[in-house]
Structure formats: structure tokens, C-alpha cells
Design a protein around this motif. Sequence first.
Motif, PDB file in Angstrom:
ATOM      1  N   ARG A   1      -2.642   1.986  -4.422  1.00  0.00           N
ATOM      2  CA  ARG A   1      -2.062   3.313  -4.237  1.00  0.00           C
ATOM      3  C   ARG A   1      -3.181   4.345  -4.084  1.00  0.00           C
ATOM      4  O   ARG A   1      -4.043   4.463  -4.954  1.00  0.00           O
ATOM      5  CB  ARG A   1      -1.158   3.705  -5.400  1.00  0.00           C
ATOM      6  N   PHE A   2      -3.154   5.058  -2.980  1.00  0.00           N
ATOM      7  CA  PHE A   2      -4.105   6.137  -2.747  1.00  0.00           C
ATOM      8  C   PHE A   2      -3.508   7.433  -3.281  1.00  0.00           C
ATOM      9  O   PHE A   2      -2.372   7.787  -2.946  1.00  0.00           O
ATOM     10  CB  PHE A   2      -4.397   6.288  -1.243  1.00  0.00           C
TER      11      PHE A   2
ATOM     12  N   ILE B   1      -4.324   1.766   6.266  1.00  0.00           N
ATOM     13  CA  ILE B   1      -4.071   3.206   6.421  1.00  0.00           C
ATOM     14  C   ILE B   1      -5.051   3.857   7.394  1.00  0.00           C
ATOM     15  O   ILE B   1      -5.002   5.069   7.601  1.00  0.00           O
ATOM     16  CB  ILE B   1      -4.072   3.942   5.075  1.00  0.00           C
ATOM     17  N   GLY B   2      -5.947   3.044   7.976  1.00  0.00           N
ATOM     18  CA  GLY B   2      -6.805   3.554   9.033  1.00  0.00           C
ATOM     19  C   GLY B   2      -8.026   4.323   8.590  1.00  0.00           C
ATOM     20  O   GLY B   2      -8.406   5.307   9.228  1.00  0.00           O
ATOM     21  N   ILE B   3      -8.660   3.886   7.479  1.00  0.00           N
ATOM     22  CA  ILE B   3      -9.905   4.510   7.059  1.00  0.00           C
ATOM     23  C   ILE B   3     -10.981   3.436   6.928  1.00  0.00           C
ATOM     24  O   ILE B   3     -10.663   2.251   6.797  1.00  0.00           O
ATOM     25  CB  ILE B   3      -9.759   5.272   5.724  1.00  0.00           C
TER      26      ILE B   3
ATOM     27  N   ALA C   1      -8.613  -4.435   2.878  1.00  0.00           N
ATOM     28  CA  ALA C   1      -7.371  -4.604   3.644  1.00  0.00           C
ATOM     29  C   ALA C   1      -6.502  -3.352   3.566  1.00  0.00           C
ATOM     30  O   ALA C   1      -5.880  -2.951   4.569  1.00  0.00           O
ATOM     31  CB  ALA C   1      -6.605  -5.821   3.124  1.00  0.00           C
ATOM     32  N   ALA C   2      -6.448  -2.728   2.383  1.00  0.00           N
ATOM     33  CA  ALA C   2      -5.648  -1.515   2.226  1.00  0.00           C
ATOM     34  C   ALA C   2      -6.222  -0.367   3.058  1.00  0.00           C
ATOM     35  O   ALA C   2      -5.470   0.404   3.675  1.00  0.00           O
ATOM     36  CB  ALA C   2      -5.584  -1.120   0.751  1.00  0.00           C
TER      37      ALA C   2
ATOM     38  N   VAL D   1       0.845  -1.187   0.000  1.00  0.00           N
ATOM     39  CA  VAL D   1       0.000   0.000   0.000  1.00  0.00           C
ATOM     40  C   VAL D   1       0.881   1.238   0.000  1.00  0.00           C
ATOM     41  O   VAL D   1       1.814   1.356   0.803  1.00  0.00           O
ATOM     42  CB  VAL D   1      -0.933   0.025   1.227  1.00  0.00           C
ATOM     43  N   SER D   2       0.589   2.159  -0.923  1.00  0.00           N
ATOM     44  CA  SER D   2       1.351   3.408  -1.008  1.00  0.00           C
ATOM     45  C   SER D   2       0.389   4.576  -1.091  1.00  0.00           C
ATOM     46  O   SER D   2      -0.818   4.410  -1.305  1.00  0.00           O
ATOM     47  CB  SER D   2       2.285   3.391  -2.227  1.00  0.00           C
TER      48      SER D   2
END
Length: 266
Positions: A191-192, A66-68, A61-62, A31-32
Motif C-alpha cells: 500500500r502506497f 503503478i508506473g514508478i 513489482a508493485a 497493490v493499493s
Amino acid sequence: MESSTSRVPPMWRFMLALSRIVVWPLCRLRVSGDVPAQLRGRAVILAANHVSPFDPIVMTAACHKIGIAPRILATGGIFDAPIAGAAMTAAGHIRVDRGTSRVADALPSAADALAGGAMVLVYPEGRIGLDPWMWPERGKTGVARMAAASGAPVLPVAQWGAHAVLPYDTPKDLVRSILRAVRRRPVVHVRFGTVPVDLSSVTGTPGARAMKATRLIMEGIDDTLAELRTGEMEMPHFVDETRATDLTRTRPRPGRALPALPGDSA
């Protein structure tokens, strides 16, 4: 865990944590990017590409990583399944009945969620993309209309590699696909985007604005995906042989000619 000003349903918290456990033996998740701090805790539309039936699990999972905890617009068929449907409803996700007269019902539901400060995840293509080169197809205008109605920023999200875990024709040969994935554990990227799509220049009638905004949103996803496809900008390294192809929704991409399809003569 950030979602909105409202409490994240316990079922959704459980599903987010469970997804990390499910994903681990099947792939190596990378995850990026991230949702910027100034966009957390407020209404945001996450717009992602769609390449595999495995995408929703990978994306869950991604998001957990990242906590959202966004609410997801998902096909109505999932909600009709005996166990998964009850879980999706309890988690607060939004049903989309594609191909029926009820498809428009999803927009008011998403608008209500955004009005309450929720983060909402949408697949603008409306299906697993069938672009022969696996770039994002032309999107549906629903995401653009949601953004216009709510004023919520649209953040592009790209995912790549899930097609090496579960192919297009899943659930056919599901056990074989799972065993192959466990043996190989392919790398899957999410990727966010860190900057929302700039829609400030969009003008015209409501219909024209929706079409222009949709094009910009898909270009934003395209650009984010390009960062994950280094070395496979034309054809993917892993080719899903079960995947159908459909040229009718293929998007032209500025500065990049479409490559020849496999089997085309020179």
C-alpha cells in the motif's frame, strides 16, 4: 514509467518488468494507494517497512504496477554478488554498507539522486524488522536526514504478507519455501500512502529534528500498515517460525498496548 527527470536505465526497466513475472506464481499481489500525481516526476523519498527477504521483489513489482521506477538503497551484500551486483549497479541503485565505516557514503549518493529529481526507496528500519508482532521497529535517522537535506517529501509505504512466501532464514530451505509458496500463493499486499508525512512541526537541534522526524515517519508507515492488517492487529495470522525476535528496537504505539508474546504466562 516515472522515476525522475533523468532516464530510467534499461536494466532497471527490465528488472521492473521481470519482477511481475517472478512474483506471479509465488503470490497474489494486491497493490493499493498510489503516488499522488503532484509528486510524480520529482524528488520523493518512499519509506517502507521490511518483513521478509522477498520484500524487494514484491516492492519492485508493485512499483512497476503503478508506473514508478525509484532508485533503491540496498545492502552492500547484494552488490557483491556476481550477477545480482552487476544488475543492481547497472540499474542505478544505491549501495549501503551497513556495519562498516562506509555506511555513511550512502547518504551523499542518495542526496545526489534526490537533487537530480529521482524518487528513492528506503527501508528506514535498516534490516528485516524483528519486532515480535511484526510492526515496524524504531527507524534509523538516515531517512529523516535525507529529507532535511534535500527538502524531498517522505511518502510512507507498507507491505504485508511477504513473510508467507520467503521466511526470515532464507536462503535456508529455499526450494521448500518456493514450492510451498507456489502451492498456496499467499496474498501479499503493498500500500502506497497518498499523503506525505507532515514534518513541518519538527524543530530543535539537527539531532533532535532527525529523531523527531524519524518517529513521525515510522508512525506514518505504521498507520499505512494498519490498513493492511485488519483482523491481525496483534499477531499475524501467518507466523514465521524462523524469525528471531528483538525487543530492543520495539516501538510503543499510542492507543495500542503491546500484546503478550506467545508462551508468556498470564
